[in-house]
Design an enzyme around this catalytic site. Structure first.
Site, mmCIF file in Angstrom:
data_model
loop_
_atom_site.group_PDB
_atom_site.id
_atom_site.type_symbol
_atom_site.label_atom_id
_atom_site.label_comp_id
_atom_site.label_asym_id
_atom_site.label_seq_id
_atom_site.Cartn_x
_atom_site.Cartn_y
_atom_site.Cartn_z
ATOM 1 N N ASP A 246 47.042 -18.872 16.053
ATOM 2 C CA ASP A 246 47.300 -19.198 14.643
ATOM 3 C C ASP A 246 46.678 -18.122 13.750
ATOM 4 O OD1 ASP A 246 44.737 -20.225 15.442
ATOM 5 O OD2 ASP A 246 44.641 -21.413 13.618
ATOM 6 N N GLU B 168 37.856 -12.387 19.664
ATOM 7 C CA GLU B 168 37.794 -12.263 18.205
ATOM 8 C C GLU B 168 37.417 -10.830 17.824
ATOM 9 O OE1 GLU B 168 38.558 -14.283 15.888
ATOM 10 O OE2 GLU B 168 38.486 -16.308 16.714
ATOM 11 N N GLU C 266 42.431 -22.539 15.248
ATOM 12 C CA GLU C 266 41.112 -21.953 15.030
ATOM 13 C C GLU C 266 40.867 -21.732 13.539
ATOM 14 O OE1 GLU C 266 37.692 -19.292 14.905
ATOM 15 O OE2 GLU C 266 39.645 -18.912 14.043
ATOM 16 N N GLU C 267 41.918 -21.327 12.833
ATOM 17 C CA GLU C 267 41.766 -21.007 11.408
ATOM 18 C C GLU C 267 41.866 -22.263 10.538
ATOM 19 O OE1 GLU C 267 40.789 -18.140 10.776
ATOM 20 O OE2 GLU C 267 41.832 -16.594 11.927
HETATM 21 ZN ZN LIG Z 1 40.002 -15.283 14.648
#
Ligand SMILES: [Zn+2]
Length: 393
Positions: free
Chosen positions: A75, A169, A140-141
């Site tokens: 995402d 990341e 995740e976001e």
């Molecule tokens: Zn990220």
């Protein structure tokens, strides 16, 4: 056979408009590529009241140990006003030496490099013992409720046991090879209310001003440092983020004062021990004159550290071999999904250069995609050539 180099994988992924919580075709694309390479792939939708349903993916190649897991998210944050971008944020255009698009560094580019490295390793090392996995969330976001936490629970219930994890990341501030994250600080937010009694400023004996009390409490929180830091962590830090009275009148003593603070803390603390320390400081500052209430927000952001071990060494060595520079082992920055994974196995974070993440014209140097997939490939080589004893060290 489709092309599985990091650049074309990254382009494919960027062209999937997977703004949280939309899957956007990104996981379907990954599923297709991994299946063709022999992975067993599971697609999982998790739900919770009040949050959007989210799609996730878990894939595994091999059945033995050691088990190296790659983790990440497909995402992306919204592009904002797309007309402000040099190129359509979901076009995956190469302009000069750079690939443009939302997720180029955070973190579709990183996932593309992990996939390219794993697929190449499997093609060229058919007799390796062990397993390679992918744990990819679409949450995740966003609220991070229907993502990594539930995916890990699901995997655990199936009996999946990971030995080590790389989270892709973007960890490098300026250049590829700058920084590995071997831990993260925790985060804890607290709220204080000081109760007074409203009244006329000319008749203070009939009122009780909460402002001096709040000043004493805040001073009590800030006066002493929480700690001096550790070998791997900076000192824990308490920031007062707001003090609110909201009193527009200059002739009225207000009834109440509020303050909020956030603590980014190292592994000398747990949320519980920190809360006790905050309570102690406030009690001491208040004496028996300040009436106040303290409430701490719930947190799942604990501090953790993956001590620099053989596994960290493999990654640092691979980075140095490819970039000529020894990465800094850092625990700086905000929280990440690593805080959930670390409950199951040691996690190290290393990915692309984060400079343009969440920005207009997010982009990655094409050369960095090649170099990062080479680094991951070197880690796979070293990891599966190592003895079980070495990997425990
Ligand atoms: Zn990220």
């Amino acid at each position: 056979m489709m092309e599985v180099d990091a650049l074309s994988l990254a382009q494919h992924l960027i062209r999937c408009p997977s703004v949280t919580p939309e899957e956007g075709g990104a996981l379907t694309f990954i599923e297709g590529v991994l299946r063709e390479a022999g992975f067993e792939v599971h697609r999982l939708v998790f739900t919770a009241p009040g949050t959007p349903d989210v799609e996730n993916l878990y894939a595994r190649y091999g059945s033995g140990e050691p088990y190296l897991l790659f983790a990440g998210h497909t995402d992306v944050v919204p592009p904002g006003d797309a007309t402000r971008w040099r190129h359509d944020p979901f076009s995956g255009v190469i302009d000069g030496e750079e690939l443009h698009g939302r997720g180029a560094v955070d973190m579709k580019g990183g996932i593309a490099c992990m996939m390219a490295a794993a697929l190449e390793f499997i093609r060229e090392t058919s007799d390796f013992k062990g397993s390679i996995g992918f744990l990819i969330t679409g949450d995740e976001e966003g609220p991070a409720i229907n993502g990594t936490v539930k995916l890990l629970e699901w995997a655990k219930a199936r009996g999946e046991r990971f030995n080590h994890c790389i989270l892709g990341e973007p960890t490098n501030p300026n250049r590829l090879g700058d920084m590995i994250k071997i831990g993260r600080r925790g985060s804890l937010t607290g709220r204080i209310v000081v109760e007074g009694k409203q009244g006329h400023v000319a008749y203070p004996h009939l009122a009780d001003n909460p402002v001096p009390g709040m000043i004493r409490l805040v001073d009590g929180l800030l006066r002493e440092p929480l700690d001096q830091g550790t070998d791997h962590f900076d000192a824990s830090n308490l920031e007062v983020t707001t003090i609110d009275v909201g009193n527009p009148a200059s002739n009225v003593i207000p009834a109440e004062a509020r303050a909020t603070f956030n603590i980014r803390f190292n592994d000398l603390w747990t949320p519980q021990s920190l809360e006790e320390e905050v309570e102690r400081r406030l009690r001491e500052a208040a004496g028996n004159t300040v009436r106040y209430r303290l409430a701490m927000d719930p947190t799942n952001a604990v501090a953790f550290l993956t001590p620099p071990n053989t596994f960290v060494g493999f990654i640092a060595d691979a980075i140095e071999a490819e970039t000529g520079r020894r990465p800094k082992l850092s625990t700086t920055g905000g929280t990440s999904d690593a805080r959930f994974i670390v409950k199951d196995c040691p996690v190290v974070e290393f990915g692309l250069v984060g400079q343009t993440m969440h920005q207009v014209d997010e982009r990655v140097a094409v050369a960095d995609l090649d170099r990062l997939s080479t680094i991951y490939r070197k880690v796979l080589d070293a990891y599966f050539a190592a003895s079980a004893d070495a990997l425990q060290a």
